[in-house]
Design a protein around this motif. Sequence first.
Motif, short mmCIF file in Angstrom:
data_model
loop_
_atom_site.label_atom_id
_atom_site.label_comp_id
_atom_site.label_asym_id
_atom_site.label_seq_id
_atom_site.Cartn_x
_atom_site.Cartn_y
_atom_site.Cartn_z
N UNK A 168 11.77 42.08 -10.81
CA UNK A 168 11.78 42.24 -12.27
C UNK A 168 12.67 41.21 -12.97
N UNK A 169 13.34 40.38 -12.19
CA UNK A 169 14.18 39.34 -12.79
C UNK A 169 13.32 38.20 -13.32
N UNK A 170 13.83 37.43 -14.28
CA UNK A 170 13.08 36.25 -14.74
C UNK A 170 12.83 35.29 -13.59
N UNK A 171 11.65 34.70 -13.55
CA UNK A 171 11.36 33.73 -12.50
C UNK A 171 12.25 32.50 -12.66
N UNK A 172 12.40 31.77 -11.59
CA UNK A 172 13.33 30.64 -11.59
C UNK A 172 12.89 29.55 -12.57
N UNK A 173 11.59 29.36 -12.73
CA UNK A 173 11.08 28.26 -13.56
C UNK A 173 10.76 28.67 -14.98
N UNK A 174 10.43 29.93 -15.20
CA UNK A 174 9.98 30.38 -16.52
C UNK A 174 10.67 31.70 -16.86
N UNK A 175 11.67 31.68 -17.74
CA UNK A 175 12.40 32.92 -18.06
C UNK A 175 11.55 33.97 -18.75
N UNK A 176 10.39 33.59 -19.25
CA UNK A 176 9.51 34.54 -19.91
C UNK A 176 8.55 35.22 -18.94
N UNK A 177 8.66 34.88 -17.67
CA UNK A 177 7.77 35.44 -16.65
C UNK A 177 8.62 36.04 -15.53
N UNK A 178 8.32 37.29 -15.15
CA UNK A 178 9.05 37.93 -14.07
C UNK A 178 8.67 37.32 -12.72
N UNK A 179 9.57 37.45 -11.76
CA UNK A 179 9.28 36.96 -10.41
C UNK A 179 7.99 37.57 -9.89
N UNK A 180 7.78 38.87 -10.09
CA UNK A 180 6.59 39.55 -9.56
C UNK A 180 5.30 38.96 -10.12
N UNK A 181 5.39 38.36 -11.30
CA UNK A 181 4.19 37.80 -11.92
C UNK A 181 3.86 36.39 -11.42
N UNK A 182 4.69 35.87 -10.55
CA UNK A 182 4.45 34.53 -9.99
C UNK A 182 3.90 34.59 -8.57
N UNK A 183 3.63 35.80 -8.06
CA UNK A 183 3.33 35.96 -6.64
C UNK A 183 1.84 36.08 -6.36
N UNK A 184 1.46 35.74 -5.16
CA UNK A 184 0.08 35.88 -4.73
C UNK A 184 -0.31 37.36 -4.64
N UNK A 185 -1.58 37.66 -4.80
CA UNK A 185 -2.02 39.06 -4.74
C UNK A 185 -1.62 39.74 -3.43
N UNK A 186 -1.10 40.95 -3.56
CA UNK A 186 -0.80 41.76 -2.39
C UNK A 186 0.59 41.63 -1.82
N UNK A 187 1.34 40.61 -2.22
CA UNK A 187 2.67 40.41 -1.64
C UNK A 187 3.58 41.59 -1.95
N UNK A 188 3.59 42.05 -3.18
CA UNK A 188 4.45 43.18 -3.55
C UNK A 188 4.04 44.42 -2.77
N UNK A 189 2.73 44.70 -2.70
CA UNK A 189 2.25 45.90 -2.02
C UNK A 189 2.62 45.90 -0.55
N UNK A 190 2.63 44.74 0.08
CA UNK A 190 2.98 44.70 1.51
C UNK A 190 4.40 45.14 1.77
N UNK A 191 5.27 44.93 0.80
CA UNK A 191 6.67 45.31 0.98
C UNK A 191 6.94 46.77 0.71
#
Length: 499
Positions: A168-191
């Motif tokens: 839920x933190x801001x992504x490293x490159x874009x503060x307007x985008x959360x880290x989770x929104x920069x990830x490939x499909x399914x990565x969050x669910x696998x964890x």
Amino acid sequence: MGSTSAENTGTTAENATAPADGAGTRAGTGRRDLIKRATALGLLAVPTMSFLSACASGGGGDDQDKAEAGEKTAENPLGVNNSAQLEFVLFDGGFGKEYAEDAVQVYEKNFPDATVKFSATQKIQSTLQPRFNQGTPPDLIDNSGAEQMDMGVLVGKKQLADLTPLLDAPSYDDPDKKVRDTLRPGIVEMGQFDGDQVWIFYYAYTVYGVWYSQKALDSLDAAYPKTWDEMLALCAKAKKKGMAGWTYAGKYPYYLPFSLYPMIAKVGGVEVLDAIDNLEPNAWKHPAVKACFEAYYELYKKGYVLRGTPGLDHIQSQTAWAKGDALFLPNGSWVENESAKVIPDGFEVTVSAPSGLDSSDKLPFGTLWASGGEPFIVPAKAKNGTGGMEQLRIMLSEASSKNFTSKVKSLSAYNGGTDGIELTPGLKSGVAALELAGDNVVNPRLQDWYVKLQKEQIGVGGLGEMMAGRLTPAEAVKKIQGYADDAAKDSSIKHYKHR
């Protein structure tokens, strides 16, 4: 699964020795729904290779030992303590250490008053289990390799930190985008295991399947076989040319499921794998499982497996494959990087989804296993767990992702970062395999939920014995079903199910 050892020993099937432990320390710095729409993007990781269970809950390491929180700012959204030490332990495997060391340098630049203790080892479980027991684990761990700690046990015993603050933190490159929104499909669910919390972050993205040399296939004037009759015919043709049809990591036969499990799904449907993951009674006795076991056993019976394969480890089998001693190798997409020193020019590393049985299969040709790999964890009792999450946030920047892909021939969990990078043959073929698979991408969870069952029992005790000719397919099915039933009845094991 995680990637495997990076030490290429140059050994052969006839003269093989085990790879050395590549541990090193840098002083001072020291699914099913998983990937449904992951078309055109994946590669890597690897496998979690584990013979050993993770630790029990230990004492020590209470909150008084934790680093004080730092001030949260736009540049430091997680509130990392600028002067707290960070300890990062990496698995020294097929991806090497350099990509992580480069990311550590960014952390040191951002937090100049901090000391980073970075080390890499192949002995994850034996090195770190005592520290979990003592309550003094590192802050960030790449929990992979042959000694991967059992993540189902770690989650069940509440030994891992929830990574939701990172996501839920801001992504490293874009503060307007959360880290989770920069990830490939399914990565969050696998964890996730049994709720919304995310306990594991899979940094790499792996395509599992049947790997081969396109040059070798062309030399046989053959196309990749889509049915098992075609596979057997091609293996017979290769044998006449002095080449075995298959080899695999005989000492670690849990590599076999990289192609066997998606074949089972192709033949019988994804619900067969779900039932196996859920430890349902008689799941292993499904006709699709029996048929696929019998198909693989034919490779042994007809002499299409490289002689001596049951005694080979992963490096030795990969080396024999790279030398042209065998045509096909079940593996993950880390293999291109891990075997780079022994793969000859013009080899054209290629991966394909497994062959099916025939036209009666439930799913089309192209069905394959692809998922996140290389699991990173932050221990619940880490002194500087916030720093561990920040190190992961750095690794999920576009620059770090590009660096990873360039250096290890794999894609990361970051959804992008390939612009300007020339894709290697293996990476290109993995992307093509995902495009062909479309929605028919499976993600068996046994390797995450029940590591001992998957590696020691199904892999070594069942499939390894069958492929060495010491069990018939029927005997292997019965034995594996017994292992699964025992796991289902074991009240000391936390059980998980597909939601």
